[in-house]
Write a protein that holds these residues in place. Structure first.
Motif, mmCIF file in Angstrom:
data_model
loop_
_atom_site.group_PDB
_atom_site.id
_atom_site.type_symbol
_atom_site.label_atom_id
_atom_site.label_comp_id
_atom_site.label_asym_id
_atom_site.label_seq_id
_atom_site.Cartn_x
_atom_site.Cartn_y
_atom_site.Cartn_z
ATOM 1 N N HIS A 63 -38.552 60.592 9.443
ATOM 2 C CA HIS A 63 -38.575 62.054 9.271
ATOM 3 C C HIS A 63 -38.214 62.707 10.596
ATOM 4 N N ASP B 65 -39.504 66.312 13.065
ATOM 5 C CA ASP B 65 -40.466 67.413 13.193
ATOM 6 C C ASP B 65 -39.781 68.570 13.896
ATOM 7 N N HIS C 6 -37.302 60.088 13.525
ATOM 8 C CA HIS C 6 -38.106 58.960 13.993
ATOM 9 C C HIS C 6 -38.892 58.330 12.856
HETATM 10 CO CO CO Z 1 -43.200 62.887 13.431
#
Ligand code: CO
Ligand code: SIN
Length: 408
Positions: free
Chosen positions: A159, A161, A220
């Motif tokens: 995913h 962020d 990551h």
């Molecule tokens: Co993350």
């Protein structure tokens, strides 16, 4: 991996009050906070081996060091409804929100699960201390410290962020794979935010004491390699410009309530006869422009108090209970002579010049000089102690103490 129960818990040190910004630091891979901010912050990833040297030192001495918080303590915290927690399982992906009973959390050595606990700085002093290491970054950017504990194979999937994050390995090993890929499309068929096409560009196995810094939008995937793998993530938020402006503007709009002069009605004795009655009159435009100028609503400084107040709001889940023992304002003032007053771990403090905002409110305007000074010390050093002199016992400091925002 050595069992948790045969090892010593790591006791993180509190950072010094004035962090040396120009001195090389193991935490940042032997560079100073100043160089880190210049070369890596919000720009590129940084892997730091031995960010916490205590783990390597213990190993050399034949000792085993482990996370400051045991799995049992974490599971107990996951059972509280004031704590934001999530349990994520892989193969197939599923997730549920806490609180969790101990019996609903898989055994440490079972594969493919991870438990995430947010806001841990408010739950355990060791987490609060680790957070103190990062005060070379403005408090306004800080979100919280999250702890993940996982069984082998556990993770949240590939995913990205929108946060800057420092991922500190505290127990067991975790394999991190990262990618600076442009394609950040999410798989819409999964219940979690997982990337549709993740192509790892770099891969490292992090040992306890290692750290990985990631700026926003770097893809990551961290997979636990051991039972009870713990990763502590220090996250830094960044609001959208829309959020900053909207939040600043509505607080500014509310502050106009306190200006009685604005109750007066618009008057247009100079209005001339018009042939375009449908147009917004010039007279209104001219007068509104004058008001904006008089009230300095055309200047950025006027918006900043609203933005500072907003950024000092505590997390929505924050819960404050007043002091357990009743204090009169005078008793409170007396106690301050001998005891340090500190912000509750969920309290947020922010300074805009000499004005201090605490949990969304201006605490210094209209207060005496010694109360203002006490607030400035609370914001900068996270504590205050001493004689308030002639300051009235009833003050914003006492009110914040009564509300549970400040504690002895
Ligand atoms: Co993350
Ligand atoms: C984790 O600690 O397992 C996940 C942290 C992250 O990837 O943001």
């Amino acid at each position: 991996m050595t069992s948790f129960y045969l090892s010593k818990p790591y006791d993180p040190p509190q950072a010094p009050e004035n962090l040396p910004l120009e001195r090389p630091w193991a935490l940042l891979g032997g560079i100073s906070p100043k160089s880190f901010m210049k070369s890596y912050w919000h720009k590129r990833p940084l892997l730091v081996r031995g960010a916490i040297p205590a783990f390597e030192l213990a190993k050399q001495m034949g000792e085993s060091l482990n996370s400051a918080i045991s799995p049992e303590e974490l599971f107990k915290i996951a059972g509280k409804d004031v704590v934001e927690s999530r349990l994520i399982k892989a193969k197939p992906w599923s997730f549920s929100d806490g609180p969790f009973k101990k019996t609903s959390i898989p055994a440490l050595d079972l594969p493919d699960w991870t438990l995430l606990l947010q806001g841990m700085e408010a739950r355990h002093p060791a987490a609060a201390k680790v957070l103190s290491w990062f005060r070379f970054i403005p408090d306004a950017r800080l979100d919280d410290l999250m702890i993940s504990i996982a069984g082998p194979g556990g993770g949240v999937g590939p995913h990205f962020d929108s946060y800057d994050v420092f991922l500190i390995q505290m127990s067991g090993r975790r394999r991190w794979r990262i990618s600076e890929q442009k394609d950040l499309t999410l798989n819409t068929e999964l219940p979690l935010k997982i990337l549709q096409h993740f192509k790892a560009e770099q891969e490292w196995d992090l040992e306890p004491g290692d750290m990985l810094y990631l700026p926003p939008h770097v893809a990551h995937d961290g997979i636990s390699l051991d039972a009870g793998c713990q990763t502590w993530s220090v996250g830094f938020r960044a609001q959208s410009y829309k959020e900053l402006l909207q939040e600043g503007l509505w607080r500014l709009a509310e502050s106009l309530e306190d200006i009685p002069e604005l109750e007066k009605h618009f008057a247009d004795p100079k209005q001339a006869a018009t042939s375009s009655a449908e147009q917004l009159p010039e007279e209104i435009i001219r007068q509104v422009a004058q008001k904006l100028k008089d009230l300095k609503l055309d200047r950025v400084a006027t918006f900043l108090p609203g933005i500072a107040a907003y950024l000092s709001e505590p997390k929505p889940q924050a819960f404050f209970a007043g002091p357990t023992q009743e204090y009169s304002p005078e008793e409170f003032k007396d106690s301050l002579k001998t005891q340090a007053l500190r912000p509750h771990p969920q309290t947020r403090l922010l300074a805009l010049g000499k004005t201090i905002y605490c949990n969304g409110e201006d605490m210094t305007s209209g207060q005496t000089a010694s109360i203002q000074k006490a607030w400035r010390s609370l914001a900068a050093s996270k504590q205050v102690q001493g004689n308030l002199g002639g300051a009235p016992a009833e003050s914003s400091l006492f009110e914040a103490f009564e509300a549970g925002w400040l504690i002895f």
